[in-house]
Design an enzyme around this catalytic site. Structure first.
Site, PDB file in Angstrom:
ATOM      1  N   LYS A  80       0.843  -1.200   0.000  1.00  0.00           N
ATOM      2  CA  LYS A  80       0.000   0.000   0.000  1.00  0.00           C
ATOM      3  C   LYS A  80       0.883   1.256   0.000  1.00  0.00           C
ATOM      4  O   LYS A  80       1.915   1.298   0.675  1.00  0.00           O
ATOM      5  CB  LYS A  80      -0.905  -0.032   1.237  1.00  0.00           C
ATOM      6  N   SER A 158      -9.307   1.764   3.120  1.00  0.00           N
ATOM      7  CA  SER A 158      -8.473   2.518   2.195  1.00  0.00           C
ATOM      8  C   SER A 158      -7.453   1.666   1.453  1.00  0.00           C
ATOM      9  O   SER A 158      -6.793   2.140   0.525  1.00  0.00           O
ATOM     10  CB  SER A 158      -7.733   3.637   2.949  1.00  0.00           C
ATOM     11  N   SER A 182      -9.729  -0.581   7.134  1.00  0.00           N
ATOM     12  CA  SER A 182      -9.086  -0.455   5.827  1.00  0.00           C
ATOM     13  C   SER A 182      -8.443  -1.716   5.285  1.00  0.00           C
ATOM     14  O   SER A 182      -8.032  -1.741   4.127  1.00  0.00           O
ATOM     15  CB  SER A 182      -8.046   0.668   5.877  1.00  0.00           C
TER      16      SER A 182
END
Length: 456
Positions: A80, A158, A182
């Site tokens: 990420k 996210s 997330s």
């Protein structure tokens, strides 16, 4: 072989690499071709490492000589883009950092993956500054759920790009972060396994902060066995020691919430949860329980206060005076402004509430003598990317409490629902119960796996 690599797990790939039946270079070439074929639609990758294929070649040379760095030797993984990777920029999908220089050093989490032999394929898209759960707020454009991409459904966020890249078959695993859902929501909405570990048990050094009192780094993959392997690499003591302890699955006592789900969930989610409970009854007793804190507005308020206050406190230096502030998405910018306006007294009260909630949740497990709770990750499958904000607020309902309590959650795939989309189930245990959650998930996976992948 190419088709097989779309669904290969880390565990399978590692075994094939050690047996000489597969090469790291083949895995990376597959990944690069999958990105070329599919990422124009899915928008999961932000930066692909120019050295990934070279690194894979080194891994193959070492393997030919009988030398393996660790359990992830030669396995390509995605990271990420709020997590530092040496040689690649960390943008957190924000215009604030689109001109960022490459990171000079790996985050602790990435360094541990490399030490275990992993090849870093690249950095994945995400909600800007990790401030949403949709995958639609990135300054690089939204990420699309790989299940029926023509329907343009959200992958969850996210950690949207990591989930999408894995589910779409680019590579078998990767890192996300989880502050308020997330990892859990993307895993659940993309048909993956995912882990949010006990808070404070995985080092977040080198990760851009969202709210340090809630932030965790965790993993997503296609199997529980893969999550087990990744978490053992990522974990700090005492979780690392707990994971290495022997464990056996006895007759389980599982807390379930049929009334809550029946009252609030979509028809597809009700059917998926009913089936999941029926399956888990094969491994023990599913005990209907009630936990009013799950949808207590005071919990929502405390999560919001902590998240906004710490966000504003810790990123102020990057926002104030930055010439690209006016290009930020309204969601993180509003959260920043809310945090700036939050009184310290309100924050300290929320932190006291957090401490009390953690004690209450752990006491809940002890008082009922249940091993873990079984819930869907959300009351519905993935909504459209352009769904109203209420859909995403509702999406957090079943994760908020466990975010603030800091307890571990393992997401495992449920069945594909009647609308053709997956809906994951979360196994939630008391602090440091990851070993039990993983062992229970592995037993379930052995009985009911493998789970289908969208591009198979």
């Amino acid at each position: 072989m190419l088709d097989t690599l779309y669904s290969i797990t880390i565990t399978q790939a590692a075994a094939a690499l050690r047996a000489g039946e597969l090469t790291s270079a083949a895995l990376v070439r597959h990944a690069l071709e999958a990105v070329r074929l599919h990422d124009g639609t899915l928008n999961a990758m932000l930066h692909v490492s120019a050295s990934a294929l070279e690194e894979a070649g080194r891994c193959d040379t070492e393997a030919d000589q009988g030398s393996f760095r660790g359990p992830l030797h030669g396995i390509p993984l995605v990271i990420k883009d709020n997590i530092d990777v040496r040689g690649l920029p960390t943008t957190a999908a924000s215009p604030l950092f689109t001109h960022a220089d490459p990171a000079e050093a790996d985050s602790v989490a990435v360094a541990r993956l490399r030490a275990a032999g992993a090849v870093i394929l690249g950095k994945t898209n995400m909600d800007e500054l990790a401030a949403h759960v949709s995958g639609r707020t990135s300054c690089f454009g939204p990420t699309v759920n790989p299940w029926h991409p023509e329907r343009r459904l959200c992958p969850g966020g996210s950690s949207s790009g990591t989930a999408t890249a894995i589910a779409a078959g680019y590579c078998p695993g990767g890192l996300g972060t989880d502050t308020g859902g997330s990892i859990r929501l993307p895993a659940g909405w993309c048909g993956l396994c995912g882990i949010r570990p006990t808070h404070g048990q995985s080092d977040v050094s080198g990760i851009y902060p969202r709210a340090v009192s809630l932030d965790t780094v965790g993993a997503m993959a296609r199997s529980v066995r893969d999550i087990d392997l990744l978490l053992q690499v990522l974990a700090d003591p005492p979780l690392r020691d707990a994971l290495r302890a022997s464990s056996s699955i006895r007759y389980l006592r599982i807390g379930v919430f049929p009334d809550l789900v029946r009252t609030k969930a979509s028809p597809e989610a009700i059917a998926a949860y009913t089936e999941a409970v029926s399956r888990w009854e094969e491994f023990g007793e599913c005990i209907p329980v009630s936990l009013p804190l799950l949808d207590d507005l005071a919990v929502v308020d405390s999560v919001g206060i902590i998240r906004s206050y710490e966000f504003a406190r810790d990123i102020r230096k990057d926002i104030e005076g930055n010439p690209f502030v006016d290009k930020m998405h309204p969601v993180p910018l509003t959260d920043y402004k809310n945090g700036r306006q939050t009184a310290p007294e309100a924050y300290h009260a929320a932190m006291r509430h957090k401490q009390a909630l953690s004690a209450q949740v752990n006491a809940f497990f002890a008082s009922l003598q249940v091993d873990f709770l079984l819930l869907p990750v959300a009351f519905s499958t993935a909504p459209p990317i352009n769904a109203p904000q209420e859909a995403f607020t509702m999406g957090r309902t079943l994760v908020n409490l466990f975010s603030i309590a800091g307890v571990p959650t393992l997401v495992i795939p449920g069945e594909v629902t009647a609308n053709g989309m997956p809906l994951g189930m979360q196994l939630v245990g008391p602090a440091l119960s990851e070993r039990l959650l993983l062992d229970a998930g592995t037993v379930y996976e052995t009985t009911y796996g493998p789970f289908p992948v969208p591009m198979s």
